[in-house]
Design a protein around this motif. Structure first.
Motif, short mmCIF file in Angstrom:
data_model
loop_
_atom_site.label_atom_id
_atom_site.label_comp_id
_atom_site.label_asym_id
_atom_site.label_seq_id
_atom_site.Cartn_x
_atom_site.Cartn_y
_atom_site.Cartn_z
N SER A 160 0.83 -1.21 0.00
CA SER A 160 0.00 0.00 0.00
C SER A 160 0.87 1.26 0.00
O SER A 160 1.99 1.26 0.52
CB SER A 160 -0.92 0.01 1.22
N PRO A 161 0.36 2.34 -0.58
CA PRO A 161 1.10 3.61 -0.55
C PRO A 161 1.41 4.05 0.87
O PRO A 161 2.49 4.58 1.14
CB PRO A 161 0.15 4.60 -1.24
N GLY A 162 0.49 3.82 1.80
CA GLY A 162 0.73 4.20 3.19
C GLY A 162 1.92 3.47 3.80
O GLY A 162 2.73 4.06 4.50
N ALA A 163 2.05 2.18 3.53
CA ALA A 163 3.18 1.40 4.05
C ALA A 163 4.48 1.85 3.38
O ALA A 163 5.52 1.94 4.04
CB ALA A 163 2.94 -0.08 3.82
N ARG A 164 4.43 2.12 2.09
CA ARG A 164 5.64 2.58 1.39
C ARG A 164 6.10 3.93 1.91
O ARG A 164 7.29 4.24 1.86
CB ARG A 164 5.40 2.64 -0.11
N ASP A 165 5.16 4.73 2.42
CA ASP A 165 5.51 6.05 2.97
C ASP A 165 5.87 5.99 4.44
O ASP A 165 6.01 7.02 5.10
CB ASP A 165 4.35 7.04 2.77
N GLY A 166 5.99 4.78 5.00
CA GLY A 166 6.42 4.63 6.39
C GLY A 166 5.30 4.35 7.37
O GLY A 166 5.55 4.23 8.56
N GLY A 167 4.07 4.23 6.89
CA GLY A 167 2.95 3.94 7.78
C GLY A 167 2.95 2.49 8.23
O GLY A 167 3.63 1.64 7.66
N SER A 187 -11.45 -12.10 3.22
CA SER A 187 -10.23 -11.40 2.84
C SER A 187 -10.60 -10.05 2.24
O SER A 187 -11.58 -9.93 1.50
CB SER A 187 -9.47 -12.25 1.82
N HIS A 188 -9.81 -9.03 2.57
CA HIS A 188 -10.05 -7.69 2.02
C HIS A 188 -8.71 -7.09 1.60
O HIS A 188 -7.74 -7.11 2.36
CB HIS A 188 -10.73 -6.78 3.05
N ASP A 189 -8.66 -6.54 0.39
CA ASP A 189 -7.44 -5.94 -0.16
C ASP A 189 -7.30 -4.51 0.34
O ASP A 189 -8.18 -3.68 0.13
CB ASP A 189 -7.52 -5.97 -1.69
N VAL A 190 -6.18 -4.22 1.00
CA VAL A 190 -5.92 -2.88 1.52
C VAL A 190 -4.75 -2.22 0.78
O VAL A 190 -4.17 -1.25 1.27
CB VAL A 190 -5.65 -2.91 3.05
N SER A 191 -4.42 -2.72 -0.40
CA SER A 191 -3.24 -2.24 -1.11
C SER A 191 -3.35 -0.81 -1.61
O SER A 191 -2.35 -0.23 -2.04
CB SER A 191 -2.92 -3.17 -2.29
N GLU A 192 -4.52 -0.20 -1.55
CA GLU A 192 -4.68 1.18 -1.98
C GLU A 192 -4.77 2.16 -0.81
O GLU A 192 -4.95 3.36 -1.01
CB GLU A 192 -5.95 1.32 -2.85
N MET A 193 -4.63 1.66 0.42
CA MET A 193 -4.80 2.54 1.58
C MET A 193 -3.61 3.48 1.76
O MET A 193 -2.47 3.10 1.55
CB MET A 193 -5.01 1.71 2.85
N GLN A 194 -3.92 4.71 2.16
CA GLN A 194 -2.93 5.75 2.44
C GLN A 194 -2.76 5.88 3.95
O GLN A 194 -3.58 5.38 4.73
CB GLN A 194 -3.42 7.09 1.87
N ILE A 195 -1.72 6.58 4.37
CA ILE A 195 -1.54 6.87 5.79
C ILE A 195 -2.76 7.65 6.28
O ILE A 195 -3.19 8.61 5.64
CB ILE A 195 -0.24 7.67 6.04
#
Length: 72
Positions: free
Chosen positions: A11-18, A41-49
């Motif tokens: 997810s973008p949030g994880a890539r940004d350190g979240g 199951s639920h996809d959270v790959s689009e979640m932001q911080i």
């Protein structure tokens, strides 16, 4: 029934350190015995911080009803 979150590492949030905080891991459902899934199951790959996933966003199979309160 268990709740599995997928795509958290991507997810973008994880890539940004979240950090993904997975608070609810078990759901109360209503279903016929043969329709009870092992997990949802639920996809959270689009979640932001700062994003929050609520139960209203989950899409269980049509044969399953979420009993938990869907309000945040």
């Amino acid at each position: 029934m268990g709740l599995e979150l997928t795509g958290g590492e991507d997810s973008p949030g994880a890539r940004d350190g979240g950090v993904l905080e997975h608070v609810t891991r078990e759901l109360t459902i209503e279903a016929l015995p043969n329709d009870i899934p092992d997990s949802l199951s639920h996809d959270v790959s689009e979640m932001q911080i700062g994003d929050t996933l609520t139960l209203e966003a989950l899409r269980p199979p049509s044969t399953v009803t979420l009993i938990d309160d869907p309000r945040p």
